[in-house]
Enzyme design. Structure first.
Site, PDB file in Angstrom:
ATOM      1  N   SER A  77       0.820  -1.214   0.000  1.00 45.88           N
ATOM      2  CA  SER A  77       0.000   0.000   0.000  1.00 45.88           C
ATOM      3  C   SER A  77       0.851   1.261   0.000  1.00 45.88           C
ATOM      4  CB  SER A  77      -0.903   0.021   1.232  1.00 45.88           C
ATOM      5  OG  SER A  77      -1.759  -1.098   1.243  1.00 45.88           O
TER       6      SER A  77
HETATM    7  N1  SAH Z   1      -1.019  -4.920   4.074  1.00 46.96           N
HETATM    8  C1  SAH Z   1      -0.248  -4.891   2.839  1.00 46.96           C
HETATM    9  C2  SAH Z   1      -1.133  -4.627   1.657  1.00 46.96           C
HETATM   10  C3  SAH Z   1      -1.530  -5.882   1.043  1.00 46.96           C
HETATM   11  S1  SAH Z   1      -2.621  -5.763  -0.360  1.00 46.96           S
HETATM   12  C4  SAH Z   1       0.866  -3.877   2.962  1.00 46.96           C
HETATM   13  O1  SAH Z   1       1.408  -3.725   4.016  1.00 46.96           O
HETATM   14  O2  SAH Z   1       1.256  -3.270   1.995  1.00 46.96           O
HETATM   15  C5  SAH Z   1      -3.966  -6.722   0.272  1.00 46.96           C
HETATM   16  C6  SAH Z   1      -3.683  -8.161   0.586  1.00 46.96           C
HETATM   17  O3  SAH Z   1      -4.910  -8.732   1.018  1.00 46.96           O
HETATM   18  C7  SAH Z   1      -3.203  -9.009  -0.589  1.00 46.96           C
HETATM   19  O4  SAH Z   1      -1.982  -9.592  -0.273  1.00 46.96           O
HETATM   20  C8  SAH Z   1      -4.317 -10.055  -0.741  1.00 46.96           C
HETATM   21  O5  SAH Z   1      -3.838 -11.325  -1.135  1.00 46.96           O
HETATM   22  C9  SAH Z   1      -4.904 -10.100   0.657  1.00 46.96           C
HETATM   23  N2  SAH Z   1      -6.254 -10.643   0.754  1.00 46.96           N
HETATM   24  C10 SAH Z   1      -7.288 -10.523  -0.123  1.00 46.96           C
HETATM   25  N3  SAH Z   1      -8.367 -11.166   0.327  1.00 46.96           N
HETATM   26  C11 SAH Z   1      -8.040 -11.705   1.534  1.00 46.96           C
HETATM   27  C12 SAH Z   1      -8.739 -12.502   2.501  1.00 46.96           C
HETATM   28  N4  SAH Z   1     -10.014 -12.871   2.339  1.00 46.96           N
HETATM   29  N5  SAH Z   1      -8.076 -12.861   3.619  1.00 46.96           N
HETATM   30  C13 SAH Z   1      -6.785 -12.498   3.822  1.00 46.96           C
HETATM   31  N6  SAH Z   1      -6.063 -11.772   2.935  1.00 46.96           N
HETATM   32  C14 SAH Z   1      -6.678 -11.374   1.806  1.00 46.96           C
END
Ligand code: SAH
Length: 233
Positions: A77
């Site tokens: 992010s």
């Molecule tokens: N927190 C991260 C951003 C990750 S993007 C950071 O520090 O930059 C969002 C993430 O959510 C992705 O890796 C995706 O695979 C995950 N995701 C999507 N649906 C999900 C679910 N139902 N349970 C857990 N993770 C999920």
């Protein structure tokens, strides 16, 4: 915590990134209701080595205030969003915080550096495994990380003082509001799958949901956002 980041040569870039993030926090204060970053969040930002969470090909951009691809179609992010969500969640010393969507683990590390105890869930197995390994290598031993469907939360570790969801849900999962402690806050992007062409305003909003002492919920919208979708497991 003792980590390589304390002398990694990128301290000045982290300080410059924090200045950019604080400028954006200031510009959006009226909308978000957050006038400035709490000291715990500022400190966390200066401490976490973001370049360790970013793929080799994007090392030069590791301290830009932008999201970046991390593989498996997912992103790390934008730093401003990480700071905003951390601050809105109320994460800090002694708080129990659940993150949904570990991705590369950066947001989890920032939450942990505020002094919180962190639980984080990632759906994609390859990302869950590499994030857990990276966090352990960097010395974030207090972060509990596992693969699973974040729509279900982490019932065995509930209740949480804060829950931060880093993928957009079509609606707020009930398991997550159930797992909030009284006085706890859920920060979650809600809305439809955002299309790349509308990357900035995908029709999603960042919501802050608060559970009162009597268990009742109140919510407000803090910002229009564009997140990858929270998938259904
Ligand atoms: N927190 C991260 C951003 C990750 S993007 C950071 O520090 O930059 C969002 C993430 O959510 C992705 O890796 C995706 O695979 C995950 N995701 C999507 N649906 C999900 C679910 N139902 N349970 C857990 N993770 C999920």
């Amino acid at each position: 915590m003792q980590r390589a980041s304390q002398t990694d040569g990128r301290e000045a870039e982290r300080a410059a990134l924090l200045r950019d993030v604080e400028a954006e926090i200031d510009e959006t204060a009226e909308m978000t209701g957050l006038p400035r970053l709490p000291e715990a969040v500022r400190k966390a930002f200066l401490a976490v080595p973001r370049h360790w969470f970013v793929p080799q090909a994007h090392q030069a951009a590791a301290y830009d205030n932008h999201p970046l691809p991390i593989g498996a179609g997912q992103t790390i992010s934008q730093p401003y969003i990480v700071a905003l969500m951390t601050a809105l969640s109320g994460a800090g010393p002694g708080k129990r915080v659940l993150e949904i969507g570990t991705g590369c683990g950066y947001q989890a590390a920032v939450l942990a550096e505020t002094g919180a105890e962190v639980w984080t869930v990632e759906f994609v197995e390859s990302l869950a495994a590499s994030a857990a390994e990276r966090l352990a290598t960097l010395g974030y031993g207090r972060i509990h990380a596992r693969q699973g469907d974040g729509n279900k939360g982490w019932p065995e570790a509930a209740p949480f003082d804060a829950i931060v969801v880093t993928a957009a849900a079509p609606s707020v999962p009930e398991a997550l509001t159930d797992q909030l402690a009284p006085g706890g806050r859920l920060v979650i992007p809600v809305g439809p799958r955002s299309l790349p062409a509308r990357a900035f305003f995908g029709g999603q909003e960042l919501r802050v949901i608060e559970k009162a002492a009597d268990g009742s919920l109140s919510e407000r919208s803090a910002l229009p956002v564009a997140f990858v979708p929270l998938v259904k497991g």
